[in-house]
Scaffold this motif. Sequence first.
Motif, PDB file in Angstrom:
ATOM      1  N   GLY A  25     -13.992  89.143   1.530  1.00 51.89           N
ATOM      2  CA  GLY A  25     -13.303  90.382   1.212  1.00 51.89           C
ATOM      3  C   GLY A  25     -12.552  90.998   2.366  1.00 51.89           C
ATOM      4  N   PHE A  26     -12.624  90.381   3.535  1.00 52.94           N
ATOM      5  CA  PHE A  26     -11.884  90.885   4.681  1.00 52.94           C
ATOM      6  C   PHE A  26     -11.710  89.756   5.686  1.00 52.94           C
ATOM      7  CE2 PHE A  26     -15.214  91.253   7.959  1.00 52.94           C
ATOM      8  CZ  PHE A  26     -16.355  91.085   7.184  1.00 52.94           C
ATOM      9  N   ILE A  27     -10.807  90.003   6.637  1.00 52.09           N
ATOM     10  CA  ILE A  27     -10.573  89.014   7.687  1.00 52.09           C
ATOM     11  C   ILE A  27     -11.469  89.352   8.880  1.00 52.09           C
ATOM     12  CG2 ILE A  27      -8.854  88.085   9.288  1.00 52.09           C
ATOM     13  CD1 ILE A  27      -6.734  88.788   7.153  1.00 52.09           C
ATOM     14  N   LEU A  28     -12.218  88.372   9.317  1.00 49.44           N
ATOM     15  CA  LEU A  28     -13.237  88.581  10.343  1.00 49.44           C
ATOM     16  C   LEU A  28     -12.673  89.227  11.608  1.00 49.44           C
ATOM     17  CD1 LEU A  28     -16.135  87.738   9.731  1.00 49.44           C
ATOM     18  CD2 LEU A  28     -15.824  85.787  11.247  1.00 49.44           C
ATOM     19  N   ASP A  29     -11.507  88.788  12.039  1.00 49.78           N
ATOM     20  CA  ASP A  29     -10.940  89.274  13.295  1.00 49.78           C
ATOM     21  C   ASP A  29     -10.453  90.720  13.210  1.00 49.78           C
ATOM     22  OD1 ASP A  29      -9.481  86.160  14.564  1.00 49.78           O
ATOM     23  OD2 ASP A  29     -11.463  87.057  14.814  1.00 49.78           O
ATOM     24  N   ASP A  30     -10.312  91.259  12.009  1.00 55.09           N
ATOM     25  CA  ASP A  30      -9.800  92.612  11.849  1.00 55.09           C
ATOM     26  C   ASP A  30     -10.890  93.676  11.957  1.00 55.09           C
ATOM     27  OD1 ASP A  30      -7.247  91.822   9.332  1.00 55.09           O
ATOM     28  OD2 ASP A  30      -7.300  91.557  11.515  1.00 55.09           O
ATOM     29  N   TYR A  31     -12.146  93.258  11.932  1.00 58.40           N
ATOM     30  CA  TYR A  31     -13.281  94.184  11.903  1.00 58.40           C
ATOM     31  C   TYR A  31     -14.153  94.006  13.134  1.00 58.40           C
ATOM     32  CZ  TYR A  31     -12.796  95.384   6.880  1.00 58.40           C
ATOM     33  OH  TYR A  31     -12.385  95.843   5.659  1.00 58.40           O
ATOM     34  N   ALA A  32     -14.878  95.046  13.468  1.00 62.54           N
ATOM     35  CA  ALA A  32     -16.032  94.868  14.340  1.00 62.54           C
ATOM     36  C   ALA A  32     -17.117  94.259  13.464  1.00 62.54           C
ATOM     37  CB  ALA A  32     -16.507  96.188  14.914  1.00 62.54           C
ATOM     38  N   ILE A  33     -17.784  93.235  13.964  1.00 60.17           N
ATOM     39  CA  ILE A  33     -18.822  92.593  13.171  1.00 60.17           C
ATOM     40  C   ILE A  33     -19.938  92.134  14.090  1.00 60.17           C
ATOM     41  CG2 ILE A  33     -17.654  90.337  13.245  1.00 60.17           C
ATOM     42  CD1 ILE A  33     -18.756  90.026  10.279  1.00 60.17           C
ATOM     43  N   GLY A  34     -21.160  92.320  13.624  1.00 59.78           N
ATOM     44  CA  GLY A  34     -22.262  91.976  14.507  1.00 59.78           C
ATOM     45  C   GLY A  34     -23.592  91.851  13.795  1.00 59.78           C
ATOM     46  N   TRP A  35     -24.618  91.615  14.597  1.00 55.76           N
ATOM     47  CA  TRP A  35     -25.982  91.471  14.136  1.00 55.76           C
ATOM     48  C   TRP A  35     -26.829  92.640  14.594  1.00 55.76           C
ATOM     49  CZ3 TRP A  35     -27.491  87.838  10.741  1.00 55.76           C
ATOM     50  CH2 TRP A  35     -26.659  86.724  10.566  1.00 55.76           C
ATOM     51  N   PHE A  36     -27.658  93.110  13.697  1.00 55.56           N
ATOM     52  CA  PHE A  36     -28.589  94.190  13.964  1.00 55.56           C
ATOM     53  C   PHE A  36     -29.956  93.745  13.458  1.00 55.56           C
ATOM     54  CE2 PHE A  36     -25.501  97.512  15.057  1.00 55.56           C
ATOM     55  CZ  PHE A  36     -24.341  96.891  14.651  1.00 55.56           C
ATOM     56  N   ARG A  37     -30.984  94.431  13.885  1.00 60.27           N
ATOM     57  CA  ARG A  37     -32.325  94.077  13.402  1.00 60.27           C
ATOM     58  C   ARG A  37     -33.187  95.318  13.267  1.00 60.27           C
ATOM     59  NH1 ARG A  37     -34.431  90.857  18.864  1.00 60.27           N
ATOM     60  NH2 ARG A  37     -34.621  92.697  20.212  1.00 60.27           N
ATOM     61  N   GLN A  38     -34.192  95.184  12.392  1.00 58.00           N
ATOM     62  CA  GLN A  38     -35.134  96.279  12.198  1.00 58.00           C
ATOM     63  C   GLN A  38     -36.530  95.687  12.124  1.00 58.00           C
ATOM     64  OE1 GLN A  38     -34.225  98.905   8.938  1.00 58.00           O
ATOM     65  NE2 GLN A  38     -35.579 100.484   9.748  1.00 58.00           N
ATOM     66  N   ALA A  39     -37.321  95.996  13.131  1.00 66.27           N
ATOM     67  CA  ALA A  39     -38.703  95.543  13.171  1.00 66.27           C
ATOM     68  C   ALA A  39     -39.570  96.464  12.323  1.00 66.27           C
ATOM     69  CB  ALA A  39     -39.201  95.529  14.613  1.00 66.27           C
ATOM     70  N   PRO A  40     -40.734  95.998  11.881  1.00 61.22           N
ATOM     71  CA  PRO A  40     -41.616  96.829  11.059  1.00 61.22           C
ATOM     72  C   PRO A  40     -41.948  98.144  11.747  1.00 61.22           C
ATOM     73  CG  PRO A  40     -42.372  94.563  11.048  1.00 61.22           C
ATOM     74  CD  PRO A  40     -41.265  94.635  12.050  1.00 61.22           C
ATOM     75  N   GLY A  41     -41.724  99.244  11.055  1.00 62.63           N
ATOM     76  CA  GLY A  41     -42.056 100.554  11.588  1.00 62.63           C
ATOM     77  C   GLY A  41     -41.104 101.099  12.637  1.00 62.63           C
ATOM     78  N   LYS A  42     -39.997 100.411  12.852  1.00 65.48           N
ATOM     79  CA  LYS A  42     -39.039 100.847  13.872  1.00 65.48           C
ATOM     80  C   LYS A  42     -37.656 101.046  13.268  1.00 65.48           C
ATOM     81  CE  LYS A  42     -41.376  98.753  17.825  1.00 65.48           C
ATOM     82  NZ  LYS A  42     -41.215  97.920  19.046  1.00 65.48           N
TER      83      LYS A  42
END
Length: 123
Positions: A25-42
Amino acid sequence: VQLVESGGGLVQPGGSLRLSCEASGFILDDYAIGWFRQAPGKGREGVACFNGWDGSTHYADSIKGRFTISKDTTKNTLDLQMNNLKPEETAVYYCAADPTGLGCSGPSAMDYWGKGTLVTVSS
Protein backbone atom coordinates in the motif's frame (compact mmCIF):
# COMPACT_ATOMS: atom_id res chain seq x y z
CA VAL A 1 -1.22 0.41 4.21
CA GLN A 2 -0.63 -3.07 5.53
CA LEU A 3 2.29 -4.51 7.46
CA VAL A 4 2.65 -8.23 8.15
CA GLU A 5 5.46 -9.57 10.33
CA SER A 6 6.89 -13.07 10.33
CA GLY A 7 9.87 -14.99 11.64
CA GLY A 8 9.31 -14.97 15.37
CA GLY A 9 9.71 -18.04 17.53
CA LEU A 10 11.62 -19.65 20.35
CA VAL A 11 15.39 -19.27 20.42
CA GLN A 12 18.02 -20.05 23.03
CA PRO A 13 20.09 -17.30 24.61
CA GLY A 14 22.93 -16.37 22.29
CA GLY A 15 20.97 -17.57 19.28
CA SER A 16 19.79 -15.74 16.17
CA LEU A 17 16.52 -14.98 14.44
CA ARG A 18 15.57 -13.07 11.33
CA LEU A 19 12.29 -11.19 11.29
CA SER A 20 10.62 -10.02 8.12
CA CYS A 21 7.91 -7.45 7.45
CA GLU A 22 5.94 -7.49 4.23
CA ALA A 23 4.66 -4.00 3.41
CA SER A 24 1.89 -3.12 0.99
CA GLY A 25 0.00 0.00 0.00
CA PHE A 26 2.99 2.32 -0.01
CA ILE A 27 6.52 2.65 -1.29
CA LEU A 28 9.06 1.65 1.34
CA ASP A 29 11.52 4.45 0.57
CA ASP A 30 8.85 7.14 1.01
CA TYR A 31 8.18 6.33 4.68
CA ALA A 32 10.05 6.04 7.90
CA ILE A 33 9.86 2.35 8.69
CA GLY A 34 11.26 0.33 11.52
CA TRP A 35 11.04 -2.32 14.20
CA PHE A 36 9.71 -1.84 17.70
CA ARG A 37 9.16 -4.26 20.54
CA GLN A 38 7.09 -4.63 23.67
CA ALA A 39 8.20 -6.92 26.45
CA PRO A 40 5.68 -8.33 28.96
CA GLY A 41 4.62 -5.62 31.38
CA LYS A 42 6.65 -2.92 29.65
CA GLY A 43 6.04 -0.14 27.18
CA ARG A 44 6.74 -0.26 23.49
CA GLU A 45 10.27 0.77 22.50
CA GLY A 46 12.15 1.41 19.30
CA VAL A 47 14.67 -1.15 18.10
CA ALA A 48 15.84 -0.06 14.65
CA CYS A 49 14.47 2.31 12.04
CA PHE A 50 15.06 3.78 8.58
CA ASN A 51 14.54 7.53 8.29
CA GLY A 52 12.36 8.23 5.25
CA TRP A 53 14.03 11.53 4.37
CA ASP A 54 17.67 10.53 4.10
CA GLY A 55 17.59 6.76 4.45
CA SER A 56 19.75 6.83 7.56
CA THR A 57 19.38 4.06 10.11
CA HIS A 58 18.82 4.44 13.82
CA TYR A 59 19.46 1.75 16.41
CA ALA A 60 18.66 1.50 20.09
CA ASP A 61 21.88 1.50 22.13
CA SER A 62 21.03 -1.86 23.67
CA ILE A 63 21.11 -3.70 20.34
CA LYS A 64 23.93 -1.96 18.49
CA GLY A 65 26.38 -4.44 17.03
CA ARG A 66 23.96 -7.36 17.37
CA PHE A 67 20.91 -6.41 15.29
CA THR A 68 20.86 -5.25 11.67
CA ILE A 69 17.93 -3.68 9.87
CA SER A 70 17.66 -3.98 6.10
CA LYS A 71 15.10 -3.44 3.38
CA ASP A 72 14.46 -4.78 -0.10
CA THR A 73 12.67 -2.15 -2.14
CA THR A 74 12.03 -4.58 -5.00
CA LYS A 75 10.04 -6.83 -2.69
CA ASN A 76 8.84 -4.05 -0.37
CA THR A 77 10.08 -5.94 2.67
CA LEU A 78 11.87 -4.92 5.85
CA ASP A 79 14.05 -7.38 7.75
CA LEU A 80 15.66 -7.47 11.18
CA GLN A 81 18.58 -9.81 11.74
CA MET A 82 18.99 -10.43 15.45
CA ASN A 83 22.13 -12.09 16.79
CA ASN A 84 23.27 -12.98 20.30
CA LEU A 85 19.76 -12.68 21.68
CA LYS A 86 19.23 -12.25 25.41
CA PRO A 87 16.36 -13.51 27.58
CA GLU A 88 15.32 -9.95 28.41
CA GLU A 89 14.68 -9.39 24.70
CA THR A 90 11.67 -11.65 24.82
CA ALA A 91 8.93 -9.48 23.38
CA VAL A 92 6.40 -8.98 20.64
CA TYR A 93 8.23 -7.36 17.76
CA TYR A 94 6.31 -4.95 15.55
CA CYS A 95 6.92 -3.41 12.17
CA ALA A 96 5.68 0.18 11.90
CA ALA A 97 5.63 2.95 9.32
CA ASP A 98 5.26 6.72 9.26
CA PRO A 99 4.32 8.60 6.06
CA THR A 100 6.05 11.81 7.11
CA GLY A 101 9.38 9.98 6.96
CA LEU A 102 10.47 11.25 10.34
CA GLY A 103 9.01 8.52 12.57
CA CYS A 104 12.28 7.20 13.90
CA SER A 105 11.89 9.43 16.96
CA GLY A 106 9.75 6.82 18.71
CA PRO A 107 6.60 4.67 18.72
CA SER A 108 4.23 7.62 19.04
CA ALA A 109 5.46 8.96 15.70
CA MET A 110 4.42 5.87 13.76
CA ASP A 111 0.99 5.80 12.12
CA TYR A 112 0.78 2.24 10.86
CA TRP A 113 1.49 -0.99 12.74
CA GLY A 114 1.56 -4.68 12.04
CA LYS A 115 0.06 -7.18 14.47
CA GLY A 116 3.49 -8.26 15.70
CA THR A 117 5.44 -11.48 15.97
CA LEU A 118 6.47 -13.05 19.27
CA VAL A 119 10.13 -13.68 19.99
CA THR A 120 10.91 -15.81 23.03
CA VAL A 121 14.50 -16.12 24.19
CA SER A 122 14.77 -18.96 26.64
CA SER A 123 16.71 -22.11 27.36
